[in-house]
Design a protein around this motif. Structure first.
Motif, mmCIF file in Angstrom:
data_model
loop_
_atom_site.group_PDB
_atom_site.id
_atom_site.type_symbol
_atom_site.label_atom_id
_atom_site.label_comp_id
_atom_site.label_asym_id
_atom_site.label_seq_id
_atom_site.Cartn_x
_atom_site.Cartn_y
_atom_site.Cartn_z
ATOM 1 N N MET A 165 -33.818 29.835 30.328
ATOM 2 C CA MET A 165 -34.893 30.773 30.535
ATOM 3 C C MET A 165 -34.375 32.059 31.178
ATOM 4 O O MET A 165 -34.755 33.141 30.782
ATOM 5 C CB MET A 165 -35.974 30.128 31.397
ATOM 6 N N LEU A 166 -33.495 31.926 32.167
ATOM 7 C CA LEU A 166 -32.950 33.096 32.846
ATOM 8 C C LEU A 166 -32.113 33.940 31.893
ATOM 9 O O LEU A 166 -32.197 35.173 31.908
ATOM 10 C CB LEU A 166 -32.122 32.676 34.061
ATOM 11 N N SER A 167 -31.343 33.287 31.039
ATOM 12 C CA SER A 167 -30.517 34.048 30.092
ATOM 13 C C SER A 167 -31.389 34.801 29.090
ATOM 14 O O SER A 167 -31.069 35.939 28.717
ATOM 15 C CB SER A 167 -29.529 33.136 29.372
ATOM 16 N N ARG A 168 -32.501 34.202 28.669
ATOM 17 C CA ARG A 168 -33.414 34.893 27.753
ATOM 18 C C ARG A 168 -34.035 36.110 28.426
ATOM 19 O O ARG A 168 -34.156 37.164 27.823
ATOM 20 C CB ARG A 168 -34.501 33.937 27.264
ATOM 21 N N PHE A 169 -34.416 35.962 29.698
ATOM 22 C CA PHE A 169 -34.981 37.091 30.439
ATOM 23 C C PHE A 169 -33.939 38.193 30.613
ATOM 24 O O PHE A 169 -34.240 39.372 30.467
ATOM 25 C CB PHE A 169 -35.522 36.641 31.798
ATOM 26 N N ARG A 170 -32.701 37.802 30.928
ATOM 27 C CA ARG A 170 -31.622 38.771 31.100
ATOM 28 C C ARG A 170 -31.423 39.566 29.810
ATOM 29 O O ARG A 170 -31.304 40.790 29.833
ATOM 30 C CB ARG A 170 -30.335 38.061 31.502
ATOM 31 N N GLN A 171 -31.374 38.887 28.668
ATOM 32 C CA GLN A 171 -31.190 39.564 27.382
ATOM 33 C C GLN A 171 -32.348 40.506 27.087
ATOM 34 O O GLN A 171 -32.138 41.641 26.649
ATOM 35 C CB GLN A 171 -31.052 38.533 26.267
ATOM 36 N N ALA A 172 -33.572 40.053 27.330
ATOM 37 C CA ALA A 172 -34.741 40.893 27.063
ATOM 38 C C ALA A 172 -34.762 42.122 27.961
ATOM 39 O O ALA A 172 -35.070 43.228 27.499
ATOM 40 C CB ALA A 172 -36.024 40.081 27.250
ATOM 41 N N SER A 173 -34.410 41.956 29.237
ATOM 42 C CA SER A 173 -34.414 43.110 30.151
ATOM 43 C C SER A 173 -33.297 44.087 29.787
ATOM 44 O O SER A 173 -33.454 45.295 29.945
ATOM 45 C CB SER A 173 -34.316 42.662 31.607
ATOM 46 N N GLN A 174 -32.169 43.587 29.285
ATOM 47 C CA GLN A 174 -31.085 44.474 28.855
ATOM 48 C C GLN A 174 -31.490 45.245 27.604
ATOM 49 O O GLN A 174 -31.233 46.442 27.494
ATOM 50 C CB GLN A 174 -29.813 43.678 28.615
ATOM 51 N N ARG A 175 -32.138 44.559 26.641
ATOM 52 C CA ARG A 175 -32.603 45.233 25.427
ATOM 53 C C ARG A 175 -33.605 46.319 25.766
ATOM 54 O O ARG A 175 -33.630 47.376 25.138
ATOM 55 C CB ARG A 175 -33.232 44.235 24.458
ATOM 56 N N ALA A 176 -34.461 46.074 26.765
ATOM 57 C CA ALA A 176 -35.476 47.046 27.157
ATOM 58 C C ALA A 176 -34.938 48.084 28.126
ATOM 59 O O ALA A 176 -35.668 48.979 28.549
ATOM 60 C CB ALA A 176 -36.661 46.321 27.782
ATOM 61 N N ALA A 177 -33.658 47.980 28.479
ATOM 62 C CA ALA A 177 -32.998 48.909 29.399
ATOM 63 C C ALA A 177 -33.733 49.004 30.735
ATOM 64 O O ALA A 177 -33.950 50.080 31.269
ATOM 65 C CB ALA A 177 -32.846 50.284 28.756
ATOM 66 N N ILE A 178 -34.111 47.852 31.286
ATOM 67 C CA ILE A 178 -34.778 47.805 32.585
ATOM 68 C C ILE A 178 -33.696 47.763 33.656
ATOM 69 O O ILE A 178 -32.863 46.863 33.676
ATOM 70 C CB ILE A 178 -35.696 46.573 32.689
#
Length: 120
Positions: free
Chosen positions: A1-14
């Motif tokens: 779950m944490l890795s999915r959140f990390r990838q999504a936040s990187q894609r969104a440039a947060i």
């Protein structure tokens, strides 16, 4: 779950989000720097947080007929009403308790749960 959140936040440039893995069952092993929170977003984890914290935003299953089959029967978990949640937060040192709603286009989630914003 944490890795999915990390990838999504990187894609969104947060920027400015610090992610870490911790075992909340062993609070004595957490880093000393993990205190004085500005914001905690939590789902089904409130019982593991230290009582002295900043603002909490908690998503918790709502007590209603729609949720009984899923939450209590299938997942063997608890459902909560506003009155008992308010009392629990106030007892834990968060006297300022506000119930928000999920915004559009996520307003369908209002049938599922509460959005609780609690401040000391």
């Amino acid at each position: 779950m944490l890795s999915r959140f990390r990838q999504a936040s990187q894609r969104a440039a947060i920027a400015g989000v610090e992610l870490a893995v911790a075992d909340v069952r062993h609070l004595d092993t957490l880093l000393v720097a993990w205190q004085d929170y500005d914001l905690i977003v939590s789902a089904a984890m409130l019982e593991y947080l230290p009582k002295a914290a900043g603002t909490l935003v908690v998503f918790v299953s709502r007590q209603n007929a729609l949720m009984v089959p899923f939450i209590t029967k299938w997942w063997h978990a608890q459902l909560y009403g506003k009155t008992e949640l308010r009392a629990a937060f106030q007892q834990a040192g968060f006297p300022d308790v506000v119930f928000e709603r999920f915004p559009f286009p996520y307003n369908y989630l209002n049938a599922w749960g509460h959005v609780v914003v609690a401040r000391p």
